[in-house]
Write a protein that holds these residues in place. Structure first.
Motif, PDB file in Angstrom:
ATOM      1  N   VAL A 289      13.793 -12.563 -35.549  1.00 22.34           N
ATOM      2  CA  VAL A 289      15.188 -12.939 -35.770  1.00 22.34           C
ATOM      3  C   VAL A 289      15.268 -14.419 -35.412  1.00 22.34           C
ATOM      4  O   VAL A 289      15.322 -14.797 -34.239  1.00 22.34           O
ATOM      5  CB  VAL A 289      16.138 -12.100 -34.910  1.00 22.34           C
ATOM      6  CG1 VAL A 289      17.591 -12.522 -35.159  1.00 22.34           C
ATOM      7  CG2 VAL A 289      15.961 -10.611 -35.219  1.00 22.34           C
ATOM      8  N   LEU A 290      15.256 -15.269 -36.431  1.00 18.96           N
ATOM      9  CA  LEU A 290      15.040 -16.699 -36.229  1.00 18.96           C
ATOM     10  C   LEU A 290      16.099 -17.331 -35.324  1.00 18.96           C
ATOM     11  O   LEU A 290      15.774 -18.135 -34.438  1.00 18.96           O
ATOM     12  CB  LEU A 290      15.015 -17.419 -37.584  1.00 18.96           C
ATOM     13  CG  LEU A 290      14.312 -18.774 -37.602  1.00 18.96           C
ATOM     14  CD1 LEU A 290      12.815 -18.598 -37.416  1.00 18.96           C
ATOM     15  CD2 LEU A 290      14.598 -19.516 -38.902  1.00 18.96           C
ATOM     16  N   GLY A 291      17.357 -16.975 -35.518  1.00 20.10           N
ATOM     17  CA  GLY A 291      18.430 -17.587 -34.756  1.00 20.10           C
ATOM     18  C   GLY A 291      18.451 -17.197 -33.297  1.00 20.10           C
ATOM     19  O   GLY A 291      19.102 -17.856 -32.479  1.00 20.10           O
ATOM     20  N   GLU A 292      17.751 -16.114 -32.933  1.00 20.38           N
ATOM     21  CA  GLU A 292      17.651 -15.705 -31.539  1.00 20.38           C
ATOM     22  C   GLU A 292      16.334 -16.158 -30.906  1.00 20.38           C
ATOM     23  O   GLU A 292      16.256 -16.332 -29.694  1.00 20.38           O
ATOM     24  CB  GLU A 292      17.777 -14.181 -31.433  1.00 20.38           C
ATOM     25  CG  GLU A 292      19.128 -13.656 -31.895  1.00 20.38           C
ATOM     26  CD  GLU A 292      19.194 -12.141 -31.915  1.00 20.38           C
ATOM     27  OE1 GLU A 292      18.256 -11.499 -31.376  1.00 20.38           O
ATOM     28  OE2 GLU A 292      20.156 -11.592 -32.478  1.00 20.38           O
ATOM     29  N   ARG A 293      15.338 -16.381 -31.752  1.00 20.48           N
ATOM     30  CA  ARG A 293      14.041 -16.786 -31.222  1.00 20.48           C
ATOM     31  C   ARG A 293      14.033 -18.266 -30.834  1.00 20.48           C
ATOM     32  O   ARG A 293      13.401 -18.647 -29.840  1.00 20.48           O
ATOM     33  CB  ARG A 293      12.953 -16.509 -32.265  1.00 20.48           C
ATOM     34  CG  ARG A 293      11.543 -16.699 -31.738  1.00 20.48           C
ATOM     35  CD  ARG A 293      10.497 -16.242 -32.730  1.00 20.48           C
ATOM     36  NE  ARG A 293       9.160 -16.382 -32.184  1.00 20.48           N
ATOM     37  CZ  ARG A 293       8.048 -16.142 -32.850  1.00 20.48           C
ATOM     38  NH1 ARG A 293       8.101 -15.720 -34.102  1.00 20.48           N
ATOM     39  NH2 ARG A 293       6.871 -16.300 -32.287  1.00 20.48           N
ATOM     40  N   TYR A 294      14.699 -19.097 -31.630  1.00 19.22           N
ATOM     41  CA  TYR A 294      14.713 -20.542 -31.391  1.00 19.22           C
ATOM     42  C   TYR A 294      16.145 -21.067 -31.368  1.00 19.22           C
ATOM     43  O   TYR A 294      17.079 -20.401 -31.812  1.00 19.22           O
ATOM     44  CB  TYR A 294      13.962 -21.283 -32.497  1.00 19.22           C
ATOM     45  CG  TYR A 294      12.585 -20.774 -32.833  1.00 19.22           C
ATOM     46  CD1 TYR A 294      11.537 -20.883 -31.924  1.00 19.22           C
ATOM     47  CD2 TYR A 294      12.310 -20.204 -34.082  1.00 19.22           C
ATOM     48  CE1 TYR A 294      10.257 -20.436 -32.243  1.00 19.22           C
ATOM     49  CE2 TYR A 294      11.043 -19.761 -34.410  1.00 19.22           C
ATOM     50  CZ  TYR A 294      10.012 -19.870 -33.489  1.00 19.22           C
ATOM     51  OH  TYR A 294       8.754 -19.425 -33.812  1.00 19.22           O
ATOM     52  N   ASP A 295      16.269 -22.316 -30.914  1.00 21.83           N
ATOM     53  CA  ASP A 295      17.524 -23.059 -31.024  1.00 21.83           C
ATOM     54  C   ASP A 295      17.489 -24.031 -32.189  1.00 21.83           C
ATOM     55  O   ASP A 295      18.543 -24.506 -32.636  1.00 21.83           O
ATOM     56  CB  ASP A 295      17.783 -23.836 -29.734  1.00 21.83           C
ATOM     57  CG  ASP A 295      17.915 -22.911 -28.532  1.00 21.83           C
ATOM     58  OD1 ASP A 295      18.844 -22.087 -28.537  1.00 21.83           O
ATOM     59  OD2 ASP A 295      17.086 -23.005 -27.605  1.00 21.83           O
ATOM     60  N   ALA A 296      16.300 -24.347 -32.655  1.00 18.78           N
ATOM     61  CA  ALA A 296      16.130 -25.250 -33.799  1.00 18.78           C
ATOM     62  C   ALA A 296      14.793 -24.938 -34.455  1.00 18.78           C
ATOM     63  O   ALA A 296      13.902 -24.331 -33.832  1.00 18.78           O
ATOM     64  CB  ALA A 296      16.187 -26.714 -33.361  1.00 18.78           C
ATOM     65  N   PHE A 297      14.634 -25.366 -35.703  1.00 15.13           N
ATOM     66  CA  PHE A 297      13.439 -25.014 -36.472  1.00 15.13           C
ATOM     67  C   PHE A 297      13.112 -26.145 -37.439  1.00 15.13           C
ATOM     68  O   PHE A 297      14.002 -26.678 -38.105  1.00 15.13           O
ATOM     69  CB  PHE A 297      13.682 -23.721 -37.253  1.00 15.13           C
ATOM     70  CG  PHE A 297      12.478 -23.160 -37.946  1.00 15.13           C
ATOM     71  CD1 PHE A 297      11.471 -22.545 -37.222  1.00 15.13           C
ATOM     72  CD2 PHE A 297      12.351 -23.238 -39.321  1.00 15.13           C
ATOM     73  CE1 PHE A 297      10.348 -22.011 -37.858  1.00 15.13           C
ATOM     74  CE2 PHE A 297      11.243 -22.696 -39.972  1.00 15.13           C
ATOM     75  CZ  PHE A 297      10.239 -22.086 -39.235  1.00 15.13           C
ATOM     76  N   LEU A 298      11.827 -26.532 -37.471  1.00 15.20           N
ATOM     77  CA  LEU A 298      11.354 -27.544 -38.415  1.00 15.20           C
ATOM     78  C   LEU A 298      10.491 -26.856 -39.464  1.00 15.20           C
ATOM     79  O   LEU A 298       9.485 -26.215 -39.122  1.00 15.20           O
ATOM     80  CB  LEU A 298      10.544 -28.628 -37.710  1.00 15.20           C
ATOM     81  CG  LEU A 298      11.330 -29.724 -36.982  1.00 15.20           C
ATOM     82  CD1 LEU A 298      12.002 -29.160 -35.735  1.00 15.20           C
ATOM     83  CD2 LEU A 298      10.424 -30.886 -36.599  1.00 15.20           C
ATOM     84  N   HIS A 299      10.893 -26.986 -40.728  1.00 15.40           N
ATOM     85  CA  HIS A 299      10.147 -26.398 -41.842  1.00 15.40           C
ATOM     86  C   HIS A 299       9.407 -27.495 -42.584  1.00 15.40           C
ATOM     87  O   HIS A 299       9.990 -28.525 -42.947  1.00 15.40           O
ATOM     88  CB  HIS A 299      11.108 -25.697 -42.806  1.00 15.40           C
ATOM     89  CG  HIS A 299      10.446 -25.284 -44.091  1.00 15.40           C
ATOM     90  ND1 HIS A 299       9.730 -24.117 -44.204  1.00 15.40           N
ATOM     91  CD2 HIS A 299      10.392 -25.896 -45.311  1.00 15.40           C
ATOM     92  CE1 HIS A 299       9.262 -24.004 -45.441  1.00 15.40           C
ATOM     93  NE2 HIS A 299       9.637 -25.075 -46.134  1.00 15.40           N
TER      94      HIS A 299
END
Length: 436
Positions: free
Chosen positions: A400-410
């Motif tokens: 669950v991306l929004g719970e795993r991190y606070d920000a994400f670089l693709h």
């Protein structure tokens, strides 16, 4: 529904072209004391380069004081002494990094880390010693290296503890510096080396307030940390026999304990320490947002949030759609450049590729979030061992991306790291496995 998800991804995506494009992330970080920055593999140039770019800005613009990495304390201590211009240290951090001898050396002995550490040394050179930013290893694998380093320090500075240290070392010597052999033996033996290691650490800590004048406080802190590594590495190898979840937890708890010691350390600087942490996504991203939690596993990201609070911790993940990587085909194998195929359909990386099709930064809102950030999606994770042919059924973590991190670089296209050297024949291959 697919069109709706694509629109949500597009709305949240921000361009990622130069370090200036990280402004929204720096704003999100604000006054947070810990920023943990991941990577989706241990062998991808772009992850290391962007992580270094963000770290430079955090040091220059927000006053972060230390970098803590998924590496061994003794190896990284040599790098730290170089970047902080300590007496007798290597003048070029490359020499300290090239000396790494535990598989997989390419994780830290590579051109991207050399470039960052040279930058850090140059920056530190113009500052008072108490203002210099350090570089520390917080991993748990260096049982024997830490024991030997501790013994050398005691022989020079606290000879009264040498006999006790030798007794602790003698307990481990029959196992030939082989963690797997020690772990197997401890399963059947009525006793282990645990008490000898714990007693050594306790006696060192009891002496902390009675240190003689003239002893380097930095070196003494390193000695205590090596003793802590011995204690936790012994626990790690015993736990390894009982199951991967237990040994994983020992390792990640050790890493956060070490980070907390670094944060709490008083070394004369004008401000409280603030830390940047470099590790794999599987350590950085909160385990509770993945299938790790169901397996009884915790990790660095979860522990940081629990100990320091969500306002004081920012977790940053990485992902890549396709490209190349440095990895081994099996544990202890010679490194190789491998292709990374396009991400699996329906995964985080594939959905962002389809919706955006370019490198992008995502900073997740603190309050209400778009629906796609609450969905459980496959998220690619490449470890030091990688087999591209297993992409169809392996190499992904339900997330669950929004719970795993606070920000994400693709990142759309990635390339392999450039190692400083090939793996050497006499290199030490640790028992156990990284998981990632």
């Amino acid at each position: 529904m697919a069109d709706s998800i694509a629109a949500q991804i597009q709305d949240l995506a921000r361009p990622l072209r130069t370090p200036d494009d990280l402004d929204p992330l720096l704003e999100r970080i604000g006054d947070a004391r810990v920023v943990a920055i991941g990577e989706a593999s241990h062998g991808t140039h772009e992850y290391y380069a962007w992580r270094a770019a963000l770290t430079r800005r955090l040091i220059e613009e927000q006053g972060f004081t230390l970098v803590a990495v998924e590496g061994d304390w003794p190896d990284c201590y040599r790098v730290d002494r170089s970047v902080r211009l300590r007496p007798g240290a290597a003048e070029d951090p490359r020499d300290a990094l090239d000396a790494f001898s535990r598989w997989p050396t390419w994780m830290w002995a590579n051109d991207d880390v050399v470039e960052f550490c040279r930058w850090l040394r140059d920056r530190n050179a113009g500052r008072p010693e108490e203002d210099r930013v350090g570089f520390y290893g917080i991993d748990v694998y260096s049982l024997w290296d830490s024991m030997h380093a501790l013994l050398d320090w005691l022989a020079e500075h606290e000879p009264g503890h040498v006999d006790q240290a030798k007794r602790a070392l003698a307990c481990f010597e029959p196992f030939g510096e082989d963690g797997a052999e020690y772990a197997f033996a401890s399963r059947f033996a009525p006793t282990s080396c645990e008490q000898a290691a714990v007693d050594l650490l306790r006696s060192l800590c009891e002496q902390r307030g009675r240190v003689e004048a003239g002893i380097d406080a930095d070196a003494r802190f390193s000695a205590e940390q090596n003793a802590a590594v011995v204690v936790d590495a012994e626990r790690y190898y015993r736990a390894m026999i009982r199951g991967s979840a237990e040994s994983w937890n020992v390792r990640d708890e050790h890493m956060v304990d070490t980070l907390d010691r670094l944060l709490d350390r008083s070394d004369g600087g004008p401000h409280p320490h603030r830390a940047v942490v470099w590790e794999h996504n599987t350590h950085i991203g909160d385990a509770r947002a993945t299938d790790m939690a169901g397996a009884g596993m915790t990790n660095v990201g979860q522990l940081l949030r629990e100990r320091h609070g969500t306002d004081d911790v920012v977790l940053v993940g990485f992902g890549g759609y396709r490209g190349g990587v440095i990895a081994g085909a099996e544990w202890g194998a010679q490194m190789a450049r491998m292709p990374v195929p396009p991400a699996r359909a329906g995964s985080v990386e594939a959905r962002i590729h389809e919706a955006v099709g370019r490198d992008a930064l995502f900073v997740f809102p603190r309050g209400e979030r778009p629906e796609w950030l609450h969905r459980r999606l496959d998220h690619r994770a490449i470890g030091v061992v990688y087999r591209p042919e297993r992409e169809r059924w392996g190499n992904y973590v339900p997330t669950v991306l929004g719970e795993r991190y606070d920000a994400f670089l693709h990142l759309e296209d990635t390339t392999p790291l450039q190692p400083l050297h090939l793996e050497r024949a006499d290199e030490h291959v640790p028992a156990g496995a990284y998981g990632q």
